[in-house]
Design a protein around this motif. Sequence first.
Motif, short mmCIF file in Angstrom:
data_model
loop_
_atom_site.label_atom_id
_atom_site.label_comp_id
_atom_site.label_asym_id
_atom_site.label_seq_id
_atom_site.Cartn_x
_atom_site.Cartn_y
_atom_site.Cartn_z
N SER A 1 -1.48 -15.48 -15.58
CA SER A 1 -1.32 -14.04 -15.37
C SER A 1 -1.76 -13.66 -13.96
O SER A 1 -2.79 -14.16 -13.48
N LYS A 2 -0.98 -12.81 -13.32
CA LYS A 2 -1.31 -12.33 -11.97
C LYS A 2 -1.77 -10.87 -12.02
O LYS A 2 -1.24 -10.08 -12.81
N ILE A 3 -2.70 -10.53 -11.15
CA ILE A 3 -3.15 -9.14 -11.03
C ILE A 3 -2.06 -8.32 -10.35
O ILE A 3 -1.57 -8.69 -9.28
N ILE A 4 -1.66 -7.21 -10.98
CA ILE A 4 -0.63 -6.34 -10.39
C ILE A 4 -1.11 -4.91 -10.17
O ILE A 4 -0.43 -4.13 -9.49
N VAL A 5 -2.26 -4.54 -10.73
CA VAL A 5 -2.84 -3.21 -10.52
C VAL A 5 -4.35 -3.37 -10.41
O VAL A 5 -4.96 -4.12 -11.18
N THR A 6 -4.97 -2.68 -9.45
CA THR A 6 -6.43 -2.62 -9.40
C THR A 6 -6.88 -1.18 -9.21
O THR A 6 -6.18 -0.38 -8.58
N GLN A 7 -8.04 -0.87 -9.75
CA GLN A 7 -8.68 0.41 -9.47
C GLN A 7 -9.28 0.28 -8.08
O GLN A 7 -10.14 -0.57 -7.84
N LYS B 1 -7.21 -4.25 -2.18
CA LYS B 1 -5.80 -4.66 -2.16
C LYS B 1 -5.62 -6.18 -2.16
O LYS B 1 -4.60 -6.69 -2.63
N THR B 2 -6.62 -6.91 -1.65
CA THR B 2 -6.47 -8.36 -1.54
C THR B 2 -6.40 -9.05 -2.90
O THR B 2 -5.97 -10.22 -2.98
N PHE B 3 -6.82 -8.38 -3.97
CA PHE B 3 -6.76 -8.98 -5.31
C PHE B 3 -5.36 -8.92 -5.91
O PHE B 3 -5.07 -9.65 -6.87
N ILE B 4 -4.51 -8.04 -5.38
CA ILE B 4 -3.15 -7.96 -5.90
C ILE B 4 -2.42 -9.30 -5.66
O ILE B 4 -2.43 -9.84 -4.57
N GLY B 5 -1.79 -9.81 -6.71
CA GLY B 5 -1.05 -11.07 -6.61
C GLY B 5 -1.86 -12.31 -6.92
O GLY B 5 -1.31 -13.41 -6.98
N LYS B 6 -3.17 -12.15 -7.14
CA LYS B 6 -4.00 -13.31 -7.47
C LYS B 6 -3.86 -13.67 -8.95
O LYS B 6 -3.81 -12.80 -9.81
N ASP B 7 -3.83 -14.96 -9.23
CA ASP B 7 -3.88 -15.42 -10.61
C ASP B 7 -5.29 -15.24 -11.16
O ASP B 7 -6.27 -15.36 -10.43
N ILE B 8 -5.38 -14.98 -12.46
CA ILE B 8 -6.69 -14.95 -13.10
C ILE B 8 -7.12 -16.38 -13.37
O ILE B 8 -6.68 -17.03 -14.33
N GLU C 1 -10.40 -1.78 -14.63
CA GLU C 1 -10.58 -2.23 -13.25
C GLU C 1 -9.35 -2.93 -12.69
O GLU C 1 -9.09 -2.88 -11.50
N TYR C 2 -8.62 -3.62 -13.56
CA TYR C 2 -7.39 -4.27 -13.11
C TYR C 2 -6.46 -4.52 -14.30
O TYR C 2 -6.89 -4.52 -15.46
N HIS C 3 -5.17 -4.72 -13.99
CA HIS C 3 -4.17 -5.05 -15.00
C HIS C 3 -3.34 -6.22 -14.49
O HIS C 3 -3.23 -6.44 -13.27
N THR C 4 -2.74 -6.95 -15.42
CA THR C 4 -2.07 -8.20 -15.05
C THR C 4 -0.67 -8.29 -15.64
O THR C 4 -0.29 -7.51 -16.53
N PHE C 5 0.08 -9.27 -15.15
CA PHE C 5 1.40 -9.62 -15.68
C PHE C 5 1.36 -11.09 -16.06
O PHE C 5 1.09 -11.95 -15.23
N SER C 6 1.64 -11.39 -17.34
CA SER C 6 1.63 -12.77 -17.83
C SER C 6 3.02 -13.37 -17.69
O SER C 6 4.01 -12.76 -18.09
#
Length: 232
Positions: free
Chosen positions: A146-152, A158-165, A185-190
Motif C-alpha cells: 500500500s502506498k500513502i496517497i493522502v497526509t494530514q 509532502k515527502t511521504f506521498i507515494g511511499k510504501d507502508i 494522519e494518512y490514507h493509502t491505496f492498496s
Amino acid sequence: MNQKKKAVFNWSGGKDSALALQKTLQDNEFDVVALLTTINEETLTSSIHSIPVELLTKQADSIGIPLYTVLFAKDLKNYDNKMQETVEYFKKQGVTHFIFGDIFLADVKTYRETKLNPLGIEVVEPLWDKSSTEIISDFLKSGIKSKIIVTQADKLDKTFIGKDIDENTINAFPDDIDICGENGEYHTFSYSGVLFKKQIDFSISQTNKISYDINLDNGQTKTFEYWQAEIV
C-alpha cells in the motif's frame, strides 16, 4: 456444514481495509457478496481516500468481489437516505452483516452500530481492539502493498506521498502520530499482495494541497489541510 453468513465489506481501498478483508476471507465465516464504497458524485472518487472509481473497480476485479458504489452529494445531506436504500437492497439478497476495517475509534463503531443495527444489520470489525503496533505488524506480515496517497499536512509532509507502508516509512513517522493513521494522519491505496490476483498498476500524476473547514462540537470552525495525490 454450516452455511456462511452473507456480508457486505465496506471497502476504502486502503491498507486497513485490505488487511481486514484478507482476514475475513481467510477466516471463511462470511460470504462477502460485494465491496461497498461511498463515492463523491462530483469528483467520482472515494469520499475519504479520493481514489478514482476506475481504480476501485480494478481493485475489486483483482480481488474477485464485485464493487458496489453509492454516490453522495459533497455536503452528505443525502447520506442517511442513500445508506438506508443500500441496506434494503442488500437485505433482499440475504445480507445480515456489514464488515469494516476500523481499529479502535469507539465513536466510529458506535455510529455504525447505531445506524445499522436498527435496520437488521450486524456490524463486524475484524481488526477491532488491537493496538496500532499489532495491526501494523500484521499488515507487514500480510504481504499487502500500500502506498500513502493522502497526509494530514501538519502531521506528515509532502515527502511521504507515494511511499510504501514498510518498516522504513514507519520508522520515519514522527512520534506524535498513530502509526496506522487511525486518527486521519494518512490514507493509502492498496495495490498488490495475496489478496489480489494481479497487481494494480497506477501512478501519481501530481500532489495538491487541499483544505477543509470542519465544524467542531463547540461551535467553532477549524481548517484542516492535507497533501493529496492524484492517482491515475
